[in-house]
Design a protein around this motif. Structure first.
Motif, PDB file in Angstrom:
ATOM      1  N   PHE A 308       0.843  -1.202   0.000  1.00  0.00           N
ATOM      2  CA  PHE A 308       0.000   0.000   0.000  1.00  0.00           C
ATOM      3  C   PHE A 308       0.878   1.252   0.000  1.00  0.00           C
ATOM      4  N   TRP A 309       0.267   2.359  -0.434  1.00  0.00           N
ATOM      5  CA  TRP A 309       0.952   3.654  -0.469  1.00  0.00           C
ATOM      6  C   TRP A 309       0.646   4.412   0.813  1.00  0.00           C
ATOM      7  N   TRP A 310       1.693   5.039   1.354  1.00  0.00           N
ATOM      8  CA  TRP A 310       1.529   5.840   2.571  1.00  0.00           C
ATOM      9  C   TRP A 310       2.115   7.239   2.314  1.00  0.00           C
ATOM     10  N   GLY A 311       1.238   8.235   2.389  1.00  0.00           N
ATOM     11  CA  GLY A 311       1.711   9.612   2.237  1.00  0.00           C
ATOM     12  C   GLY A 311       1.110  10.326   1.042  1.00  0.00           C
ATOM     13  N   GLN A 312       1.692  11.465   0.784  1.00  0.00           N
ATOM     14  CA  GLN A 312       1.230  12.306  -0.308  1.00  0.00           C
ATOM     15  C   GLN A 312       1.651  11.705  -1.652  1.00  0.00           C
ATOM     16  N   SER A 313       0.801  11.873  -2.644  1.00  0.00           N
ATOM     17  CA  SER A 313       1.112  11.331  -3.964  1.00  0.00           C
ATOM     18  C   SER A 313       2.177  12.179  -4.653  1.00  0.00           C
ATOM     19  N   PRO A 314       3.074  11.551  -5.417  1.00  0.00           N
ATOM     20  CA  PRO A 314       3.980  12.340  -6.256  1.00  0.00           C
ATOM     21  C   PRO A 314       3.169  13.166  -7.250  1.00  0.00           C
ATOM     22  N   LYS A 315       3.759  14.241  -7.767  1.00  0.00           N
ATOM     23  CA  LYS A 315       3.045  15.110  -8.695  1.00  0.00           C
ATOM     24  C   LYS A 315       2.778  14.434 -10.035  1.00  0.00           C
ATOM     25  N   SER A 316       3.680  13.552 -10.447  1.00  0.00           N
ATOM     26  CA  SER A 316       3.556  12.975 -11.780  1.00  0.00           C
ATOM     27  C   SER A 316       2.590  11.801 -11.844  1.00  0.00           C
ATOM     28  N   GLU A 317       2.581  10.961 -10.797  1.00  0.00           N
ATOM     29  CA  GLU A 317       1.743   9.770 -10.834  1.00  0.00           C
ATOM     30  C   GLU A 317       0.620   9.865  -9.819  1.00  0.00           C
ATOM     31  N   ILE A 318      -0.244   8.873  -9.847  1.00  0.00           N
ATOM     32  CA  ILE A 318      -1.410   8.875  -8.964  1.00  0.00           C
ATOM     33  C   ILE A 318      -1.247   7.777  -7.930  1.00  0.00           C
ATOM     34  N   ARG A 319      -1.054   8.191  -6.694  1.00  0.00           N
ATOM     35  CA  ARG A 319      -0.974   7.263  -5.570  1.00  0.00           C
ATOM     36  C   ARG A 319      -1.868   7.802  -4.457  1.00  0.00           C
ATOM     37  N   LYS A 320      -2.773   6.971  -3.982  1.00  0.00           N
ATOM     38  CA  LYS A 320      -3.706   7.375  -2.934  1.00  0.00           C
ATOM     39  C   LYS A 320      -3.230   6.847  -1.578  1.00  0.00           C
ATOM     40  N   HIS A 321      -3.297   7.713  -0.587  1.00  0.00           N
ATOM     41  CA  HIS A 321      -2.893   7.359   0.768  1.00  0.00           C
ATOM     42  C   HIS A 321      -3.681   6.139   1.260  1.00  0.00           C
ATOM     43  N   LYS A 322      -2.959   5.130   1.762  1.00  0.00           N
ATOM     44  CA  LYS A 322      -3.496   3.888   2.332  1.00  0.00           C
ATOM     45  C   LYS A 322      -4.046   2.916   1.285  1.00  0.00           C
ATOM     46  N   GLN A 323      -3.974   3.246   0.024  1.00  0.00           N
ATOM     47  CA  GLN A 323      -4.559   2.372  -0.994  1.00  0.00           C
ATOM     48  C   GLN A 323      -3.596   1.264  -1.393  1.00  0.00           C
ATOM     49  N   PHE A 324      -4.137   0.085  -1.676  1.00  0.00           N
ATOM     50  CA  PHE A 324      -3.318  -1.064  -2.083  1.00  0.00           C
ATOM     51  C   PHE A 324      -2.972  -0.969  -3.566  1.00  0.00           C
ATOM     52  N   TYR A 325      -1.747  -1.402  -3.896  1.00  0.00           N
ATOM     53  CA  TYR A 325      -1.284  -1.385  -5.285  1.00  0.00           C
ATOM     54  C   TYR A 325      -0.523  -2.673  -5.587  1.00  0.00           C
ATOM     55  N   PRO A 326      -0.517  -3.084  -6.848  1.00  0.00           N
ATOM     56  CA  PRO A 326       0.272  -4.264  -7.228  1.00  0.00           C
ATOM     57  C   PRO A 326       1.754  -3.944  -7.256  1.00  0.00           C
ATOM     58  N   ALA A 327       2.583  -4.965  -7.290  1.00  0.00           N
ATOM     59  CA  ALA A 327       4.029  -4.779  -7.446  1.00  0.00           C
ATOM     60  C   ALA A 327       4.301  -4.194  -8.828  1.00  0.00           C
ATOM     61  N   CYS A 328       5.403  -3.443  -8.938  1.00  0.00           N
ATOM     62  CA  CYS A 328       5.716  -2.786 -10.212  1.00  0.00           C
ATOM     63  C   CYS A 328       6.210  -3.817 -11.226  1.00  0.00           C
ATOM     64  N   LYS A 329       5.994  -3.505 -12.505  1.00  0.00           N
ATOM     65  CA  LYS A 329       6.284  -4.467 -13.573  1.00  0.00           C
ATOM     66  C   LYS A 329       7.770  -4.538 -13.917  1.00  0.00           C
ATOM     67  N   SER A 330       8.379  -3.407 -14.253  1.00  0.00           N
ATOM     68  CA  SER A 330       9.726  -3.453 -14.833  1.00  0.00           C
ATOM     69  C   SER A 330      10.776  -3.945 -13.846  1.00  0.00           C
ATOM     70  N   LYS A 331      10.648  -3.591 -12.560  1.00  0.00           N
ATOM     71  CA  LYS A 331      11.658  -3.958 -11.570  1.00  0.00           C
ATOM     72  C   LYS A 331      11.351  -5.284 -10.881  1.00  0.00           C
ATOM     73  N   CYS A 332      10.081  -5.497 -10.528  1.00  0.00           N
ATOM     74  CA  CYS A 332       9.739  -6.662  -9.695  1.00  0.00           C
ATOM     75  C   CYS A 332       9.346  -7.902 -10.482  1.00  0.00           C
ATOM     76  N   GLU A 333       8.684  -7.726 -11.612  1.00  0.00           N
ATOM     77  CA  GLU A 333       8.165  -8.882 -12.336  1.00  0.00           C
ATOM     78  C   GLU A 333       9.253  -9.887 -12.713  1.00  0.00           C
ATOM     79  N   PRO A 334      10.394  -9.455 -13.294  1.00  0.00           N
ATOM     80  CA  PRO A 334      11.431 -10.447 -13.624  1.00  0.00           C
ATOM     81  C   PRO A 334      11.979 -11.162 -12.387  1.00  0.00           C
ATOM     82  N   ILE A 335      12.121 -10.430 -11.278  1.00  0.00           N
ATOM     83  CA  ILE A 335      12.663 -11.020 -10.054  1.00  0.00           C
ATOM     84  C   ILE A 335      11.693 -12.040  -9.459  1.00  0.00           C
ATOM     85  N   LEU A 336      10.424 -11.657  -9.375  1.00  0.00           N
ATOM     86  CA  LEU A 336       9.447 -12.500  -8.698  1.00  0.00           C
ATOM     87  C   LEU A 336       9.008 -13.684  -9.552  1.00  0.00           C
TER      88      LEU A 336
END
Length: 564
Positions: A308-336
């Motif tokens: 989940f995201w904690w805090g203020q959203s960055p200006k460029s992307e959309i992140r909501k405080h306390k909201q759940f999100y999936p793991a990122c694709k480019s960095k995590c997908e190959p590893i996992l």
């Protein structure tokens, strides 16, 4: 370390059944145990005094505002007890290690580690390079070299100018002598004098040319010596840079080898192996790999995971405080997917399942050259990399003799509504031209998750793809493409707002981002699993399409009401 990082639930979880399988980390609905573990982490973040970090949640707090992704892993320890682990992505409060959180997989910041020692050597080389590049002695020698070149060019040019001037003078002497000889009408010694004069003029020309060659040779020697003085410095600098390059490359390869991840079977795989020695920046620093690596290292059984995201959203992307999100694709997908999740009984990848199965497309309008269909939500417009079932495939099957690309424009997979289809290539080109010239009118209806205070307006937020997490889009004023949306409120119902969207441009996820972003309506569309909160479906529907018929040239308007 295992005992103080493995935490037992403070909440009573008796009676809660364990999930049948482990979480698919790139698209999931958090299990109730993950939600409870996340809530207990959030309670800690709200009251903790272990570190100071500005999440942008408190007014007048000092420091740069940096929201963070946090993760929880519900797991069982070796005794079979149920508990959870916590992790944060990247660094928190400018450090890698904090109480209660699993450590980074490899700590580059450790004082006694090889990275810090090698880093100091590289920093020492950098200081030597900087000292030499900025030294007064080098600057003096470069000035001397430049001055020598200028002096040489000036001296040589003066000699060339002198040669030209003397040549003119010699030519004038020759002409004067010729005219004098003619007027004296064949004086007996005239020819002898002429020969003598010509010899003197020729010798003068040779002397000046020889002098030019000697001057050029002299100045080339002076420039060469001055250049050597500069090159002595530059050779030292380039030698240090080459040493730095080699040491940096060796250090990078050592890091790649040391930065290795465990899986259920205790197998290790380095970040260099996973990314073919070219990992993206920050790969392996996200919460999910940290959590799984720690669990495998301590023989904990993974049960469920959520981030989940904690805090203020960055200006460029959309992140909501306390909201759940999936793991990122480019960095995590190959590893996992290629290594860490190997052997875990995990829920199926929904991206490999056909979302259109059991759904039908409805033909709303048809004539001899085109048709308009109503595309259901979660239905591809054109074939994807894995799933080929799509509007295109269905139409191609219905009209096997149709030619051309067929699909004139597209809708996002999650968006329902009207799609314009051409049965032949000429009709396709004419309809495409209307889209390019933006003469086709489109109207969407959406249900937003909140109340909008204004009644209408225009949103202009440039968009580009998030290279680290496709297909998410970012608001980017530097590299984004112009995107414009006109909107108006239709009704407010049960603290939800129904709006009409009139997209002027047609960027990927344009309406979804313009609705959710804080510089847009700051109210996501209900069911937006990328920029809002997942629901039964995305409440966005292309309900009206107005275009000029390619043959009759009549304006046609097609409508299909939304079913939400």
């Amino acid at each position: 370390m295992a005992t103080n990082l493995f935490q037992r639930f403070k909440t009573d979880i008796s009676g809660i059944e364990l999930p049948e399988k482990f979480t698919f980390p790139f698209y999931y609905e958090p299990h109730i145990l993950s939600k409870i573990a996340a809530q207990e982490l959030q309670n800690y973040l709200q009251s903790q005094t272990d570190f100071e970090h500005n999440f942008g949640l408190e007014e007048n707090q000092k420091g740069l505002i940096i929201g963070k992704m946090f993760g929880v892993l519900v797991c069982q320890n070796k005794e079979g007890e149920l508990g959870y682990l916590w992790a944060f992505s990247g660094k928190l409060a400018n450090v890698n290690h904090l109480p209660y959180f699993v450590p980074t997989i490899f700590d580059m910041l450790h004082e006694d580690g090889f990275f810090r020692k090698e880093e100091e050597i590289l920093n020492s080389i950098n200081r030597q390079i900087e000292f030499l590049e900025n030294s007064d002695e080098l600057r003096t020698k470069e000035i001397q070299l430049q001055a020598t070149k200028i002096e040489a060019a000036t001296d040589i040019q003066n000699q060339k100018n002198k040669i030209k001037r003397l040549k003119i003078e010699r030519d004038e002497k020759r002409n004067s002598f010729t005219n004098l000889s003619l007027s004296e009408n064949g004086t007996s010694n005239c020819e002898l004098v002429k020969q003598t004069l010509e010899h003197e003029l020729s010798e003068e020309s040779k002397r000046e040319s020889i002098l030019l060659k000697k001057m050029t040779k002299y100045w080339n020697f002076q420039i060469m010596n001055a250049q050597k003085e500069v090159d002595l410095f530059l050779d030292k600098i380039n030698s240090l840079k080459e040493e730095r390059r080699q040491k940096s490359g060796t250090l990078q390869q050592k890091l790649f080898a040391e930065y290795s991840f465990l899986n259920l079977y205790g197998e290790r795989k380095s970040i260099g192996e996973i990314f073919d020695n070219n990992p993206p920046a920050g790969a392996g620093e996200c919460a999910a790999p940290k959590l799984l690596h720690y669990a495998f290292n301590h023989q904990f059984k993974p049960i469920a995971m959520a981030e989940f995201w904690w805090g203020q959203s960055p200006k460029s992307e959309i992140r909501k405080h306390k909201q759940f999100y999936p793991a990122c694709k480019s960095k995590c997908e190959p590893i996992l997917l290629s290594h860490m999740l190997k052997g875990l009984d995990m829920y199926a990848n929904p991206f490999q399942e056909n979302p259109a199965e059991g759904k039908e497309i409805e033909i709303v309008y048809e004539d001899e050259i085109l048709l308009v269909v109503n595309k259901p939500a979660e239905f591809l417009s054109v074939p994807g990399k894995i799933i080929t079932d799509s509007v295109y495939q269905r139409v191609k099957k219905l009209y096997p003799n149709a030619t051309g690309p067929l699909i004139v424009h597209r809708l996002d997979m999650s968006t329902s509504g009207l799609l314009l289809i051409a049965k032949n290539e000429e009709a396709y080109k004419q309809l495409q031209s209307q889209f390019i010239r933006r003469t086709i009118k489109k109207r969407y209806v959406a249900l937003l998750d909140g109340i909008i205070n204004k009644n209408e307006g225009v949103i202009e937020l440039p968009l580009r793809v998030d290279l680290d997490d496709r297909p998410r889009q970012l608001v980017c004023y530097e590299h984004g493409k112009f995107a414009q949306t006109r909107w108006e409120v239709i009704a407010v119902e049960n603290n939800k707002t129904r709006v009409h969207f009139y997209p002027i441009t047609g960027r990927t996820h344009q309406l979804r981002v313009h609705a959710s972003h804080e510089l847009g309506l700051h109210t996501p569309i209900i069911g937006d699993d990328l920029y809002g909160t997942k629901s039964n479906r995305l409440h966005l529907h292309a309900e009206c399409l107005t275009f000029m018929h390619p043959i009759s040239k009549e304006e046609i308007t097609i409508q299909k009401a939304a079913e939400f």
